[in-house]
Enzyme design. Structure first.
Site, PDB file in Angstrom:
ATOM      1  CG  MET A   1       3.167   0.764   6.211  1.00 19.54           C
ATOM      2  SD  MET A   1       4.595   1.853   6.186  1.00 19.54           S
ATOM      3  CE  MET A   1       3.883   3.390   5.605  1.00 19.54           C
TER       4      MET A   1
ATOM      5  CE  LYS B   1      10.465  -3.906  10.848  1.00  9.56           C
ATOM      6  NZ  LYS B   1       9.199  -3.254  10.857  1.00  9.56           N
TER       7      LYS B   1
ATOM      8  CG  ASP C   1      12.367  -4.961   1.680  1.00 13.74           C
ATOM      9  OD1 ASP C   1      12.742  -3.805   1.910  1.00 13.74           O
ATOM     10  OD2 ASP C   1      11.638  -5.269   0.724  1.00 13.74           O
TER      11      ASP C   1
HETATM   12  N1  SAH Z   1       5.881   0.162  -1.688  1.00  8.25           N
HETATM   13  C1  SAH Z   1       4.723  -0.595  -1.267  1.00  8.25           C
HETATM   14  C2  SAH Z   1       4.225  -0.182   0.082  1.00  8.25           C
HETATM   15  C3  SAH Z   1       5.227  -0.388   1.175  1.00  8.25           C
HETATM   16  S1  SAH Z   1       4.627   0.040   2.760  1.00  8.25           S
HETATM   17  C4  SAH Z   1       3.653  -0.467  -2.343  1.00  8.25           C
HETATM   18  O1  SAH Z   1       3.848   0.254  -3.315  1.00  8.25           O
HETATM   19  O2  SAH Z   1       2.649  -1.149  -2.248  1.00  8.25           O
HETATM   20  C5  SAH Z   1       4.081  -1.516   3.332  1.00  8.25           C
HETATM   21  C6  SAH Z   1       2.592  -1.526   3.442  1.00  8.25           C
HETATM   22  O3  SAH Z   1       2.031  -1.623   2.146  1.00  8.25           O
HETATM   23  C7  SAH Z   1       2.013  -2.684   4.191  1.00  8.25           C
HETATM   24  O4  SAH Z   1       2.022  -2.437   5.580  1.00  8.25           O
HETATM   25  C8  SAH Z   1       0.620  -2.733   3.657  1.00  8.25           C
HETATM   26  O5  SAH Z   1      -0.194  -1.747   4.246  1.00  8.25           O
HETATM   27  C9  SAH Z   1       0.826  -2.330   2.231  1.00  8.25           C
HETATM   28  N2  SAH Z   1       0.937  -3.463   1.309  1.00  8.25           N
HETATM   29  C10 SAH Z   1       1.934  -3.715   0.456  1.00  8.25           C
HETATM   30  N3  SAH Z   1       1.661  -4.811  -0.276  1.00  8.25           N
HETATM   31  C11 SAH Z   1       0.455  -5.240   0.117  1.00  8.25           C
HETATM   32  C12 SAH Z   1      -0.400  -6.310  -0.266  1.00  8.25           C
HETATM   33  N4  SAH Z   1      -0.056  -7.168  -1.231  1.00  8.25           N
HETATM   34  N5  SAH Z   1      -1.582  -6.439   0.347  1.00  8.25           N
HETATM   35  C13 SAH Z   1      -1.957  -5.582   1.299  1.00  8.25           C
HETATM   36  N6  SAH Z   1      -1.203  -4.569   1.716  1.00  8.25           N
HETATM   37  C14 SAH Z   1      -0.014  -4.386   1.131  1.00  8.25           C
END
Ligand code: SAH
Length: 508
Positions: A174, A61, A39
């Site tokens: 998020m 999306k 995704d």
């Molecule tokens: N599994 C992911 C999180 C998924 S939820 C993890 O472990 O990081 C998706 C959210 O993660 C986004 O809306 C944002 O808030 C955050 N996110 C994920 N990667 C990011 C990045 N490189 N920089 C900033 N926020 C990030």
């Protein structure tokens, strides 16, 4: 036996952005999977690691297309398993940190499909680290909480009084749409308005941006800076450590995009160096090396008669590689070069020989023919014989000058031709000013770059800075009507990058 092969699903975390943060195990599974389900937050470069036969399925999306719902994704994974496929379900960060990996695992369990989890570096810890923010610190944060910023029912599911009283770090994922509400809830429950806070956009990626403020001002500061998802919201004293702990977004090339015009095979070390300095590198090969088939027989004959020569000169890595290919065809190795005086033009050429156990006797400091002639002339007498395997496109200066001293056998063993296979729309990128520097490492790269861009779009070059590796290349660039914005003082890739670095530092 007629039992169908059982599939297996790997729920894999791709890490938070920097492709270097992918785990070895994740890479191994991507490289061998039958299907890759991915995704939006997944780094594009991982897709290229999958085998050509791998079915790549996007389930995130995308503008004007709806994402698959979670149950559709679950069903897809189950189906792949039932088909006997080995599939990688690739997610950003870690699959179990707000990644819905748990739901997918349960669906697979219920369907009897074997699965494994390969954890990834989550944005919460890894991403924040790239922003210079340690999620804990002995002096100011002895715990951290990872909180969804997706506020169902206005955030009633969260215990705001407890969150507001924490002595640790709060990280909201998020949460960008609800940033003002999140800060408002914490303030209402009595959290100190002066608590440091930050928004970190695309952590660990070349487009990373960080806004720091206080809990009271972060929503407004973030709005003014135009910050949006995907971003982390961090609240806590650790944010204040960023000034001391930054290492990523203060690198010399951070935020700068380079176009690398070398051949595909030569580009990788340049790309590596640019990335190491914090920049983004886009490979747009303008040239390709093609061995001259007719010349291989002559090269073979020359190798059989190596004893007649006293000097062997290599002018490029390509020359060294093709020469050794022919040696190998004859079942020979570096020992065949014993007794010859060996000259290498350029550090990379010398390194290619050293890798093969040969330390060249002569390595002119600068990468130009004149210097080679100056250095070699005193070593050559009328009784010598020089073998010069080289490019068909090379200037004749070296061969002509040396031929005054002794017999020279010049063998054009490869040629540089224009590379037309590429899927990058450079004109569009230049028009959008998405490229900061265009690097030219030889006059041919400049020539073919100009040809590929085309006369009618040639003015777009002005939207970026051109970086030349040295005077020969600059001369060709000017002849093509290109400005030479930056020229390397040392005619090497390192010299070219040093010159760009000086420019980048001066223009901050
Ligand atoms: N599994 C992911 C999180 C998924 S939820 C993890 O472990 O990081 C998706 C959210 O993660 C986004 O809306 C944002 O808030 C955050 N996110 C994920 N990667 C990011 C990045 N490189 N920089 C900033 N926020 C990030």
């Amino acid at each position: 036996m007629n039992e169908a092969k059982k599939g297996k699903i790997y729920l894999v975390g791709g890490g938070c952005g920097d492709p270097g943060l992918l785990t070895l195990r994740a890479k191994a599974k991507i490289e061998t999977c039958d299907a890759l389900v991915y995704d939006a937050l997944v780094n594009e470069s991982f897709l290229a690691m999958a085998p050509e036969s791998c079915e790549k399925i996007y389930v995130g999306k995308r503008a004007n297309r709806h994402a698959l719902s979670q149950w559709q994704i679950n069903a897809l994974l189950v189906e792949l398993g039932q088909q006997g496929k080995t599939a990688v379900r690739l997610k950003g960060g870690d699959p179990y940190v707000f990644g819905r990996g748990g739901e997918e695992g349960i669906a697979l369990h219920q369907a009897g499909i074997p699965f494994e989890v390969i954890p990834g570096i989550p944005s919460v810890t890894g991403g924040l680290a790239y922003a210079g923010i340690p999620v804990t610190h002995r002096d100011c944060a002895s715990s951290f909480q990872v909180v969804t910023g997706h506020l169902k029912d206005g955030g009633e599911a969260l215990d705001w009084p407890v969150l507001a009283q924490t002595k640790g770090t709060l990280v909201f994922l998020m949460g960008m749409k609800n940033l003002a509400a999140i800060a408002g809830n914490l303030l209402r429950e009595g959290m100190d308005p002066a608590t440091p806070a930050a928004v970190v956009y695309r952590a660990s990626q070349p487009s990373q941006r960080v806004v720091t403020a206080t809990l009271a001002t972060i929503a407004e500061a973030s709005r003014q800076a135009g910050m949006h998802a995907p971003a982390l919201i961090v609240v806590g004293k650790v944010v204040a450590l960023r000034d001391e702990l930054r290492f990523f977004d203060n690198k010399p090339f951070f935020g700068k995009t380079f176009l690398v015009t070398r051949s595909r095979t030569q580009a990788s070390s340049t790309v590596e160096k640019i990335r190491e300095l914090g920049g983004e590198a886009i490979v747009y090969p303008t040239i390709r090396i093609r061995p001259v088939p007719e010349a291989m027989d002559r090269l073979g004959e020359a190798i059989d008669a190596l004893g007649h020569y006293s000097h062997l000169i290599f002018t490029s890595v390509n020359g060294v590689e093709l020469f050794y290919d022919q040696l190998a065809v004859r079942g020979q190795d570096s020992r065949a070069l014993a007794g010859l005086t060996i000259t290498a033009i350029g550090k990379a050429t010398a390194a290619a020989l050293e890798e093969r156990g040969v330390v060249p006797d002569v390595v002119p400091k600068r990468y130009i023919g004149e210097e080679l002639v100056d250095k070699l002339s005193p070593l050559i007498g009328a009784g010598d014989r020089v073998l010069l395997p080289r490019s068909k496109n090379a200037r004749s200066l070296v061969a002509d000058e040396l031929a005054r001293l002794c017999p020279v056998t010049e063998l054009p063993i490869y040629e540089t031709i224009r590379e037309d296979r590429t899927d990058i729309d450079v004109a569009a990128m230049l028009a959008k000013r998405e490229i900061d520097y265009i690097t030219f490492t030889s006059s041919t790269t400049a020539k073919y770059f100009a040809e590929k861009l085309g006369a009618d779009r040639f003015d777009l070059v002005q939207n970026a800075k051109t970086v030349s590796i040295g005077p020969q290349t600059s001369k060709q660039m000017r002849e093509l009507g290109m400005a030479v914005d930056i020229e390397a003082a040392a005619y090497t890739i390192d010299g070219l990058l040093a010159a760009a670095e000086a420019d980048s530092a001066a223009s901050v």
